[in-house]
Design a protein around this motif. Structure first.
Motif, PDB file in Angstrom:
ATOM      1  N   ASP A 293      -0.799   3.919  -0.151  1.00 17.61           N
ATOM      2  CA  ASP A 293       0.113   3.300   0.824  1.00 17.61           C
ATOM      3  C   ASP A 293       1.566   3.429   0.374  1.00 17.61           C
ATOM      4  O   ASP A 293       2.456   3.730   1.169  1.00 17.61           O
TER       5      ASP A 293
ATOM      6  N   TRP B 212       4.307   5.700   2.431  1.00 16.90           N
ATOM      7  CA  TRP B 212       5.472   4.964   2.932  1.00 16.90           C
ATOM      8  C   TRP B 212       6.759   5.621   2.413  1.00 16.90           C
ATOM      9  O   TRP B 212       7.714   5.840   3.148  1.00 16.90           O
TER      10      TRP B 212
ATOM     11  N   LEU C 140       6.031  -1.537  -1.758  1.00 16.77           N
ATOM     12  CA  LEU C 140       5.011  -2.257  -0.987  1.00 16.77           C
ATOM     13  C   LEU C 140       4.133  -3.037  -1.970  1.00 16.77           C
ATOM     14  O   LEU C 140       2.957  -2.747  -2.160  1.00 16.77           O
TER      15      LEU C 140
ATOM     16  N   ARG D  59       2.866  -6.624   0.983  1.00 15.21           N
ATOM     17  CA  ARG D  59       1.648  -6.290   1.729  1.00 15.21           C
ATOM     18  C   ARG D  59       1.078  -7.527   2.414  1.00 15.21           C
ATOM     19  O   ARG D  59       0.643  -7.472   3.564  1.00 15.21           O
TER      20      ARG D  59
ATOM     21  N   CYS E 200       9.808  -3.479   7.656  1.00  9.99           N
ATOM     22  CA  CYS E 200       9.790  -2.375   6.694  1.00  9.99           C
ATOM     23  C   CYS E 200      11.039  -2.459   5.817  1.00  9.99           C
ATOM     24  O   CYS E 200      12.152  -2.560   6.338  1.00  9.99           O
TER      25      CYS E 200
ATOM     26  N   LEU F  38       6.088  -3.830   9.804  1.00 10.24           N
ATOM     27  CA  LEU F  38       4.989  -3.135   9.134  1.00 10.24           C
ATOM     28  C   LEU F  38       3.691  -3.415   9.877  1.00 10.24           C
ATOM     29  O   LEU F  38       3.507  -4.492  10.441  1.00 10.24           O
TER      30      LEU F  38
ATOM     31  N   ARG G 170      -0.673  -3.343   9.887  1.00  8.40           N
ATOM     32  CA  ARG G 170      -1.867  -3.428   9.044  1.00  8.40           C
ATOM     33  C   ARG G 170      -3.030  -2.846   9.840  1.00  8.40           C
ATOM     34  O   ARG G 170      -3.398  -3.386  10.875  1.00  8.40           O
TER      35      ARG G 170
ATOM     36  N   ILE H 186      -1.320  -0.667   4.874  1.00 10.35           N
ATOM     37  CA  ILE H 186      -0.017  -1.160   5.301  1.00 10.35           C
ATOM     38  C   ILE H 186       0.879   0.057   5.503  1.00 10.35           C
ATOM     39  O   ILE H 186       1.004   0.889   4.596  1.00 10.35           O
ATOM     40  N   TRP H 187       1.468   0.155   6.697  1.00 17.44           N
ATOM     41  CA  TRP H 187       2.336   1.311   6.945  1.00 17.44           C
ATOM     42  C   TRP H 187       3.376   0.965   7.988  1.00 17.44           C
ATOM     43  O   TRP H 187       3.287  -0.080   8.643  1.00 17.44           O
ATOM     44  N   CYS H 188       4.370   1.836   8.126  1.00 15.74           N
ATOM     45  CA  CYS H 188       5.492   1.582   9.020  1.00 15.74           C
ATOM     46  C   CYS H 188       5.500   2.602  10.155  1.00 15.74           C
ATOM     47  O   CYS H 188       5.720   3.790   9.910  1.00 15.74           O
TER      48      CYS H 188
END
Ligand SMILES: [Zn+2]
Length: 255
Positions: A172, A176, A219, A224, A230, A237, A239, A248-250
């Motif tokens: 992650d 990111w 992160l 998280r 972000c 962000l 989930r 978890i990402w943007c």
């Protein structure tokens, strides 16, 4: 959970084993310790302590011993933890959770402490079935790992046969950092994207290793857990579950 960084810190700390001889097995747990280990190990001298991905490889003048740390495994020698305090696990050192204890010829002990009991110790680990180690990953190795893979990018990076050593938090963090969507089909990355990802692996992981492990990224476990904006672009962000793991990402800058 231990990823390549935690196992590398353990490997460095376990260098003190080289030249010592294993004595009697003082405690063992058949769920954790594989067939033959307790018969083969006593009397053997440690010649090397290596690592491939998340696998610790202890070379002796007898068999080679593999150690996998599962979710909460930690090795202790001389009554000092290999890593003082890991971000995973309970952090305590109650001896009731020791799964494997072997005496050493200088009177100290090697102990595998593992509350969750998902660690493993076994003979002659098949190191060759693992992918290239993440800490020395080359562009060519990463290109090969992703080629023709239709699975999501994140799932392939977690596949230890493709690249050895990445776990959920590191993947992650890296995706990111380089702005790649974890859902992308792995083989869809172009040459420039593969190079960017490899460069991030080689630059970022040594920094996190010096800081103490997988939990030291931007992160972090706190970020998280909180969700929120972000840290780079301010988008909320997200989930999701990718490759069976909480991700978890943007959506703002990861494409
Ligand atoms: Zn962003």
């Amino acid at each position: 959970m231990p990823e390549a960084l935690e196992v590398e810190l353990t490997r460095q700390a376990m260098g003190v084993l080289v030249g010592r001889r294993f004595g009697a097995v003082e405690r063992t747990d058949p769920l954790v310790v594989g067939d033959g280990v307790d018969v083969a190990v006593p009397g053997c001298s440690v010649e090397s302590v290596g690592r491939r991905g998340k696998l610790l490889v202890v070379g002796t003048d007898g068999p080679t011993v593999g150690v996998h740390f599962g979710m909460t495994g930690r090795l202790f020698v001389d009554d000092g933890p290999a890593i003082d305090r890991l971000a995973y696990g309970a952090g305590g050192d109650d001896r009731v959770w020791d799964r494997w204890v072997v005496g050493l010829d200088d009177g100290s002990q090697l102990r595998l402490h593992d509350p969750r009991r998902l660690g493993r110790v076994w003979l002659e680990p098949a190191v060759g079935t693992l992918g290239p180690d993440v800490l020395t990953l080359t562009v060519s190795q990463l290109t090969t790992a992703l080629a023709r893979r239709r699975a999501p990018l994140k799932a392939v990076l977690l596949d230890q046969r493709a690249v050895a050593g990445l776990g959920n938090m590191l993947v992650d963090e890296l995706l990111w950092r380089v702005g790649l969507d974890p859902h992308r089909v792995a083989s869809s990355l172009d040459v420039a994207e593969v190079r960017r990802l490899q460069a991030a692996v080689r630059r970022r992981l040594p920094v996190m290793l010096r800081r103490g492990g997988s939990h030291t990224g931007t992160l972090s476990p706190v970020v998280r857990a909180a969700g929120g904006p972000c840290p780079r672009c301010g988008e909320l962000l997200r989930r999701d579950t990718v490759g069976g793991r909480t991700t978890i990402w943007c959506p703002g800058h990861q494409r």
